[in-house]
Every structure is written in C-alpha cells, then in structure tokens.
Design an enzyme around this catalytic site. Structure first.
Site, PDB file in Angstrom:
ATOM      1  N   LYS A 121       5.446 -13.699   1.672  1.00  0.00           N
ATOM      2  CA  LYS A 121       4.749 -12.604   0.972  1.00  0.00           C
ATOM      3  C   LYS A 121       3.470 -12.202   1.714  1.00  0.00           C
ATOM      4  CE  LYS A 121       6.097 -14.259  -3.607  1.00  0.00           C
ATOM      5  NZ  LYS A 121       6.247 -15.679  -3.775  1.00  0.00           N
ATOM      6  N   GLU A 215      -3.777 -12.574  -6.996  1.00  0.00           N
ATOM      7  CA  GLU A 215      -3.638 -11.113  -6.934  1.00  0.00           C
ATOM      8  C   GLU A 215      -4.184 -10.450  -8.187  1.00  0.00           C
ATOM      9  OE1 GLU A 215       0.475 -10.189  -6.440  1.00  0.00           O
ATOM     10  OE2 GLU A 215       0.451 -10.642  -4.295  1.00  0.00           O
ATOM     11  N   ARG A 317      17.150 -10.789   1.553  1.00  0.00           N
ATOM     12  CA  ARG A 317      18.441 -11.334   1.123  1.00  0.00           C
ATOM     13  C   ARG A 317      19.132 -10.316   0.234  1.00  0.00           C
ATOM     14  NH1 ARG A 317      16.882 -12.226  -4.268  1.00  0.00           N
ATOM     15  NH2 ARG A 317      14.787 -13.042  -4.474  1.00  0.00           N
TER      16      ARG A 317
END
Lengths: 472, 216
Positions: A121, A215, A317
């Site tokens: 990430k 975050e 994915r």
C-alpha cells in the site's frame, strides 16, 4: 486457448478454486487442486474429483505452505500456479520463487516485480503521488514506532480540524492486512495509543508483521474500484469498468458490489459522477502503464461527497467481485466475459487480443456476498452446519459457491466465512434491484450454529441494502 | 469427590495408547530400517532438544524433514508400501504403542480434578497480552482468575473476539492449548484450581509420583 498443453495448479480453496477449475476447463487446460483436512466437504474438492481424474487432487497441510504447494506442483507435473485471492496471491516472494526455481512455473498473476511495486500500500501511494494521482492523506510507510504513529495521527487530527471536518477521525490499519481486516477508527487522540496497540498486536498475530498505516478517515464516501486487465507485454492495459463496493459490514468488509460504480442516468449525484468514473479509470490506467502492469488487478478508490477521488490501494490479483464486472462487460459485443479465464489466458502468455474500443458495457450488475454472520452483532461470523441451501435458477443470475446443495455442510472456522456469491444482471438499476430482491426472496440458507441455535445469515441485511444501491 | 485410587487402577489396566505417526505435509517418503517391535523414543532433554527416533524422512522442495517418534514406546506398524512414493499430508506412516508416563497420567487425572474452562467454539485461542506476559515471566500458576475476567482472545474466520472466563476463582493450574492451534468446541483451554482445592491437587501429584511405575 492456443496452447492447451498447460496444467494449472489451483493454490486456493472454495468458490474461487471452483471458478479457476471452471475457467481451465473452458480453456481446455488440465488442472490440479489442493485441499486441507478442514475442506474435505468443500465443493472444490468434489469438482476436482468429478472432473479432474485420479490425480487432480492432493491433500496438503496448509494453503499457506509454499513448499507444500510447489511439491504438489512437481508431483502433479503442473506448469502454472493460479493463486486465486488471499493466500499467495499478492506475495511477490512466492511469485518470484515460482518463476525462478529450477523447475520454473508460470505464476498466473502479475509478475513479481509488479506485485512488489504495487502490492504494498505504501509503495503504491508514493508512486501514485509521483504521478499526480490523489491518495488518501496519511503515512506513506509502515510505522513500527508508537511515538511516530502518534505524531502522524496528531497531525492528521490537526489537519482535519483546519479543514473544518465535523468529526475528525483517524484510521489505523495493519500494513500487511487486506480485505478490511485489522482496521480501526480513532476519534480522540487520547485513545490513540490503546487502539494502536490493539491493532499492532492483532497484526502481529494474524500477519506476523506489526507495521501499521495511519490515515485520515474520509467519512461520507463511496468505495469504488477500477478493474484493469493487461497482458504480459504490459503496454496495452484496458479497463473492464468500475464497481461500487460501498455497502460494507461494520468491519469495512464488502457485502454488496455493483457495476458500474455510479449510475448518473437514473440517480442524482451532487457532482459529475460520469466524470469521476472517467477520472478514476484514467488515473488507474496511467498507473498501470507506468509500472507495465501485466495481468488482472483492481485499483481501489475512495470518492468523497464532493466527488473528489483518492486512490487507496492496488490489489494485484483477481478480486472476489470480478464476476460482477464480467456480467456487464461485452467483448466485441459478446456476452459471457470470464475475467478469470482472461487472467489465465494472458497469464500463460497469450496476447490480450482486443483493445479498449472492443470492450463495451451493458446493463447493471449486483453481486451479493452470502455469509453466515450476524449483522445485528457487529457481523460476528456464525459457525455451524448448513442444512439447507438452495435458490431459484434464473437466466439473469449466476451463483458461485463451494457449499454443497445436496448435503449438509460444516462451515470451517479456519477461513473467511463467505459462503456464496450471487450475481444478478439487469438492463438498468431498477430491474437489477427487482431481480436482486427476487433472488434473495427465493434463497434458502438454513442450519444451526455451534450452540444449536438457528444459523444467522446476512440475507436480511442484503435485502435491506438493495434499495439503497448506488445512492451516495 | 474424585477417587484417585480408582482412576489410577483403571489406568493401570490399560497403561498405553496407540499413536499414529502421520506425514505432516506432502513429500516423498523414505523409511528408516526399523521393524515392528523396535523400541523408539520421543524428543528429550530440558528443551526437547534431543530428537526422537527417526522413523522416516519426507523430502519436498529439496528439503528433507525427519519424521521422528513423538514419544517413547514400541513400533507396532510401518506402512512400508509407501516407500519412495509421494504422500499427501496426514497420510499414516507408522504406529507406536506408548506407555503412559507419570506426567501424562497426572494430566489425565488433573483433567478430572480441576475446573476445566472449555472452548465455546472451534477457534484459535490466545491469552490477552497482559496475562501472556505474566505467564511467560512466572508460569501459569502465577495467574489468578475469577468469574468474568477477560482472559482470552478467540480468533476464528480471521475475526477476533474477547472471551471472559466463567467459573470459580483460582489459579491456572494447567493450560491445554498452544499458540496458533485450533481448539475444537468443548475441549478444555485451562484447568483452574480453586485455592481451597490446592491440598487435594497436591495429593494427586504426590500419589501419581509414588504409585505410577513408568515402563519402557
């Protein structure tokens, strides 16, 4: 498929293993499955036995054991490994090992370099920022130090106060987590440390890595995705549209996915929704081109109420919800798109064979995740035995499940509690909603939990949310 | 009231258990030249650093893993028909007859004497971090529990939930689960000894130590 001499090892379980086997059969490819003792009753085991011949199935000690998976690949003379989602799907070390070992195999997923670059990430955020792609405000590296974590959180609280945010909130996420696991909100900096420690300990137990991300929690948002597909050349990525995954559990896990991401033709939005969809698609393709993305992947976005998008992460994915994008996509006007088959085909080296102009979209798709859980109690999973599972077949419905419909099934507690995916297609939003309700009304899912009480399911929750689909 | 003498007599009538040695994972198996009737031993030493008798070797991905006897006893069967073949995980490789040790007898009897707090569901269980720290530093007997105490983290389907102890107050006398191990519903997690029962438990320990004869 031009070259059908490949044999694919399906390194996964349940519904996705079934879909990979089906895609292999569609492409004329041989396959081999693995299973653990807990999964003996799973539909993927039965399908492998029924369609794959004597040596199409191996019992392993764990789906997480790379040595085991590779040993089976050699014993079964597999030439490629499909990781599905979860387990090894985003593990670049595994992908690298698969391709670089003495008896090299094909990893059906992005190349390990791409997974390494985007699978994390934090790297994704850095790369996106360098391309001018907006990302969620917060840390751009995993934090292992409590003081540093608190400092970042403090600055995010301060930033939100300056922006006039009504209830400033910070998210603490396990850096190695995914699928909504290991995420908690903090509303008050004084409570930060206790939540931080809880997530850190959880991350260590579940992912063996105590790094966390801090975050800003963007409230009042929609969670959108862009489905990217690109062949091994990495030069011509295309998109298969957007999805809206905003209907989630309290643990921020998806429960209903809708394609496309917004429907400005029938719903009012306070921003130019069509433009937002175009913007996030273009940003996603730009990033895919930059890293020469070379398989299927999903770019995950947050769209705030003012229409401002922020890139959250890239999932390197196939996603659980790939089928809902396929349901509305047409290649050269043809229905029956199968993104898993596309993934296998390009993963094995075939060129994509079409361009963005060849891909069109028709109607609206809704995917329901059918889960044994209690939505009234923080979506606590309900483990136990399913005794009756059935639904009404319809031409507009596709069901993907590993749960048998002709025998009782004990839900294993070792894995995610997803039981089935019901994908409904409609010509427009109202028809899709109507069909969605019809599907849920005819769905039977009965059983008993481990305490002997009736099994709890999320069907009522899905029914309740159907009316609100795509509304901001 | 627990009749220790009776339990001991019952155990003496059938003082062994049969243990099936299974392949822990896939791989090509090669057996050691051991025949049924051979004596085998389990891992020993203060930290179990001395390996048990090697019964077979499983090779996968060029890694050889010795499959050792988990306990001492007599080898009663070896599945030699699997020699040189690729076996799946959990395939039975051999069977040993193991005579119960004092510790094992004690464990069996204590399970009858202690208050057992059992797993409500099949899941992985962990002590909460504060309790785990105490246990690591001073052993489980240093931890006192009482009804309603939040003691465990229950982890299943990737979700975690706190689990409070319910039962009589006392010390954790025995722990029956390992980290990252799935425990079936109804299996004991801990054995708690109320302080008033400590003399009885000490008596159990003493009687087993003096009355149980370990056999090779």
């Amino acid at each position: 498929m031009q070259n059908s001499s490949h044999k694919v090892l399906v390194a996964n379980r349940g519904e996705i293993a079934i879909r990979i086997v089906q895609a292999c059969r569609m492409l004329g490819l041989d396959f081999v499955c693995v299973y653990t003792a807990e999964d003996e009753q799973s539909g993927h085991v039965r399908l492998a036995k029924e369609t794959g011949g004597e040596k199409s199935l191996y019992r392993v000690s764990s789906y997480h054991d790379a040595n085991e998976i590779l040993a089976v690949a050699d014993a079964a003379q597999a030439t490629a490994i499909h990781p599905g989602y979860g387990f090894f799907a985003e593990d670049f070390r595994f992908a690298r090992r698969v391709t670089q070992r003495e008896r090299g195999l094909i990893f059906i997923g992005p190349s390990w370099r791409v997974i390494r670059e985007l699978g994390d990430k934090i790297n994704t955020k850095r790369l996106a920022r360098s391309l001018g792609v907006p990302t969620v405000p917060g840390s751009d590296k995993p934090i292992y130090d409590e003081m540093e974590a608190e400092e970042v959180a403090r600055s995010l609280f301060e930033f939100q106060k300056q922006c006039g945010t009504e209830q400033p909130t910070v998210l603490i996420k396990a850096s190695a987590g995914g699928g909504g696991m290991g995420i908690e909100e903090v509303y008050d900096i004084d409570l930060f440390r206790s939540v931080y420690r809880r997530i850190r300990n959880y991350a260590l137990r579940q992912f063996k890595d105590e790094g966390v991300l801090i975050e800003q929690r963007i409230r009042d948002f929609n969670h959108l995705e862009v489905q990217i597909v690109s062949d091994r050349s990495g030069q011509n990525p295309v998109h298969f549209g957007t999805r809206n995954c905003s209907i989630q559990s309290t643990g921020l896990q998806k429960r209903v996915e809708v394609a496309p991401g917004f429907d400005p033709s029938s719903l009012p939005y306070s921003f130019d929704a069509a433009q937002v969809l175009t913007d996030i698609t273009e940003h996603s393709l730009a990033l895919a081109r930059e890293v020469r993305y070379d398989n299927v992947g999903t770019w995950e976005w947050i769209v705030a109420r003012n229409g401002r998008p922020f890139l959250m992460e890239v999932n390197t994915r196939i996603q659980v919800e790939n089928g809902v994008s396929a349901a509305i996509a047409r290649i050269r006007g043809k229905r029956g798109v199968n993104l898993i088959a596309e993934q296998i085909r390009i993963g094995l080296g075939e060129p994509l064979g079409y361009t963005q102009e060849d891909i069109t979209f028709e109607g609206l798709g809704i995917e329901y995740r059918i889960i044994a859980e209690d939505p009234t109690n923080r979506f606590t999973p309900s483990s136990g035995r399913i005794e009756r599972f059935s639904w009404k077949e319809e031409p507009w419905l596709s069901m993907h499940t590993h749960v048998p419909t002709d025998a009782a099934y004990d839900i294993p507690t070792e894995f995610d509690p997803n039981l089935a995916l019901g994908i409904v297609w409609g010509e427009n939003l109202s028809q899709a909603q109507e069909r969605g309700m019809d599907f849920l009304d005819h769905l039977t899912l009965d059983g008993v939990d481990s305490a002997g009480a009736p099994l709890k399911t999320n069907v009522g929750f899905l029914r309740e949310k159907t009316a609100r689909i795509l509304q901001f | 009231m627990l009749n220790i003498g009776k339990v001991l007599e019952e155990l003496k009538e059938s003082p062994y258990e049969e243990i099936v040695i299974r392949a822990p994972h896939c791989g090509v198996v090669r057996f050691e030249p051991l025949e049924p009737g051979a004596r085998v031993s389990g891992a020993s030493g203060q930290w179990k650093e001395k390996p048990g008798t090697c019964i077979a070797v499983i090779e996968r991905e060029r890694n050889k893993r010795p499959i050792e006897s988990v306990d001492k006893g007599e080898l009663v069967a070896v599945n030699r028909n699997l020699e040189g073949t690729f076996v799946e995980a959990q395939t039975p490789l051999a069977t040993i007859r193991h005579f119960l040790s004092k510790d094992e007898v004690l464990k069996i009897i204590l399970q009858k004497a202690l208050y057992l707090f059992c797993a409500p569901e099949r899941a992985k269980y962990y002590f909460i971090p504060e309790v785990e720290k105490n246990i690591q530093a001073s052993g489980s007997k240093s931890v006192k529990v009482h009804d309603g105490l939040e003691l465990f983290i229950m982890s299943r389907m990737k979700r975690e939930a706190p689990l409070a102890y319910s039962g009589p107050g006392g010390v954790i006398y025995a722990k029956y689960f390992e980290r990252n191990e799935n425990i079936d519903a109804g299996k004991p997690l801990i054995g708690v000894c109320p302080e008033s029962q400590l003399p009885l438990i000490e008596d159990v320990v003493l009687r087993v130590q003096t009355e149980w004869e370990e056999r090779e």
